[in-house]
Design an enzyme around this catalytic site. Structure first.
Site, short mmCIF file in Angstrom:
data_model
loop_
_atom_site.label_atom_id
_atom_site.label_comp_id
_atom_site.label_asym_id
_atom_site.label_seq_id
_atom_site.Cartn_x
_atom_site.Cartn_y
_atom_site.Cartn_z
N GLY A 1 0.82 -1.20 0.00
CA GLY A 1 0.00 0.00 0.00
C GLY A 1 0.86 1.25 0.00
O GLY A 1 0.50 2.26 -0.62
N THR A 2 1.99 1.20 0.67
CA THR A 2 2.91 2.34 0.70
C THR A 2 3.42 2.66 -0.70
O THR A 2 3.47 3.83 -1.10
CB THR A 2 4.09 2.05 1.64
N ASN B 1 -6.38 5.15 9.73
CA ASN B 1 -5.83 3.93 10.32
C ASN B 1 -5.73 3.98 11.83
O ASN B 1 -5.65 2.94 12.48
CB ASN B 1 -4.44 3.64 9.72
N ALA C 1 -3.15 -5.98 0.48
CA ALA C 1 -3.76 -7.27 0.75
C ALA C 1 -3.75 -7.64 2.23
O ALA C 1 -4.69 -8.27 2.72
CB ALA C 1 -3.05 -8.37 -0.05
N HIS C 2 -2.71 -7.27 2.96
CA HIS C 2 -2.58 -7.77 4.34
C HIS C 2 -3.52 -7.06 5.31
O HIS C 2 -3.55 -7.39 6.50
CB HIS C 2 -1.13 -7.66 4.83
N THR D 1 9.28 -8.33 -12.02
CA THR D 1 8.56 -9.59 -12.15
C THR D 1 7.46 -9.68 -11.11
O THR D 1 7.68 -9.45 -9.92
CB THR D 1 9.54 -10.77 -11.97
N CYS E 1 3.45 1.61 11.66
CA CYS E 1 4.58 2.16 10.91
C CYS E 1 5.37 3.17 11.72
O CYS E 1 6.45 3.57 11.32
CB CYS E 1 4.08 2.81 9.62
#
Length: 394
Positions: free
Chosen positions: A72-73, A152, A201-202, A238, A326
């Site tokens: 996300g960062t 958050n 996702a997390h 990749t 964070c």
């Protein structure tokens, strides 16, 4: 309680077993590089396409408007810096708020060193921006507005549709950091007038190390990472195939179960808030009701330090935080709590309990049973508390 009570879901969630199950073959069997031409690579390419479809369905956009990132960062940085540098000839002014995640705030501070001007909007005591102040802040040099969907730390859900409409009317690009929102509350980028959106996702029971950026077709944005032609030549490197598979699966599950899960979370959240507010000299940070994230609880206990609370909770097998994970190593009080009007002393006594799918009423009751004793013990050790008592008696 012998087992660990995890109440820090805003920091990260566990990966659900059915998500992991879908990911595993892409570590061991379907390991081809998606950019290659042979059959096992076509398998991984199909898996990425399926995840792109799942994400686009979840937020109501076109599949080719989704670009996978490493976090996300990264998505926030790409949105803010990418729009700024791509549109520099149109203007150099960016608008954000004082309660954004540091991924946005530090990106804006970086841009200020490179010729951009940034307006940091104030928020009210519940963490909401003022829409009139936003309108008045937009000038003919404004190229981007970046306002987070849901905070958050204190759970405030901003009026995103209205913000998006203001930006649409003023022909200014609107980005929202929706890392805490996607998978937890309804998100519709078309209905809400969102041009760019970040997710990770997390935060919704997927793996760490993978995120996505929605970029509305026609938005001018520079690349953040340069190299190969992956992600339609917009994001080199990749692809993390297994991670992308997990993101798509986790988001599909989260959206399908959202209404059912939120009903439970809101009940537990409100029980926790009501119980904590019975502790004297406790303040709830953020709004009440449906303008707050379903699993978010954030309070301040006067006269004590949040660090002491966290260490005592850890001794009781309770995992919590004092704010954003964070910044957990920082000594300064939360910038969010300062922005909503708390002084340093009160902001230092903050506690965030964020609940999720793994929590139960029994665990909420356990926390409410343990915390009052911890607060009493820490206050009895606090000079601030004893000064307060003396002044009260005099």
């Amino acid at each position: 309680m012998e087992k660990v009570v995890y109440m820090d879901y805003a920091a990260t969630t566990y990966t659900k077993p059915e998500v992991l199950e879908e990911m595993i073959p892409y570590f061991t069997e379907h390991y081809g590089n998606p950019s290659s031409v042979y059959s096992i690579s076509r398998d991984t390419r199909k898996a990425i396409d399926l995840s792109r479809d799942r994400v686009s369905k979840a937020i109501n956009c076109e599949r080719n408007e989704i670009f996978f990132t490493g976090s996300g960062t990264e998505a926030d940085n790409w949105a803010v810096k990418g729009v700024a540098f791509a549109n520099f000839t149109k203007g150099n002014h960016i608008i954000t708020s004082k309660v954004e995640h540091h991924a946005v705030l530090h990106a804006c501070e970086y841009l200020e060193k490179h010729g951009f001007e940034v307006t940091y909007l104030d928020v009210d005591e519940e963490g909401f921006i003022n829409l009139e102040e936003l309108k008045n802040a937009i000038t003919d040099k404004t190229i981007l507005v970046s306002i987070m969907f849901a905070n958050n730390e204190i759970g405030t859900i901003q009026p995103i549709k209205e913000i998006g409409q203001i930006c649409r009317d003023k022909k200014v690009i609107f980005h929202t950091d929706a890392v805490q929102a996607v998978g937890h509350i309804p998100v519709d980028v078309k209905e809400m007038n969102i041009d760019i959106l970040s997710l990770a996702a997390h935060k919704f029971y997927g793996p760490k190390g993978v995120g996505a950026l929605y970029i509305r077709r026609g938005i001018k944005i520079d690349n953040l990472i340069h190299g190969g032609a992956q992600e339609r030549a917009k994001r080199a490197g990749t692809e993390n195939v297994a991670g992308i598979v997990g993101l798509g699966k986790a988001l599909e599950i989260a959206v399908d179960k959202m209404e059912e899960n939120n009903a439970t979370l809101i009940e537990l959240r409100d029980k926790l808030i009501n119980g904590l507010m019975e502790i004297p000299h406790t303040r709830l940070n953020g709004p009440k009701g449906d303008k707050r994230l379903p699993g978010n609880v954030n309070v301040c206990f006067r006269f004590i330090e949040g660090e002491g609370i966290l260490l005592s909770l850890d001794d009781a097998n309770i995992c919590a935080s004092s704010g954003s994970a964070c910044t957990s190593g920082a000594l300064d009080p939360s910038h969010v709590l300062l922005a909503i009007g708390l002084n340093h002393e009160r902001a230092h006594g903050s506690l965030r309990l964020s609940i999720g799918d793994g929590n139960s009423e029994e665990e909420v009751n356990y926390v409410l049973n343990v915390l009052p004793g911890i607060i009493d013990r820490l206050r009895n050790m606090s000079p601030l508390w004893h000064d307060f008592i003396k002044k009260g008696e005099s």
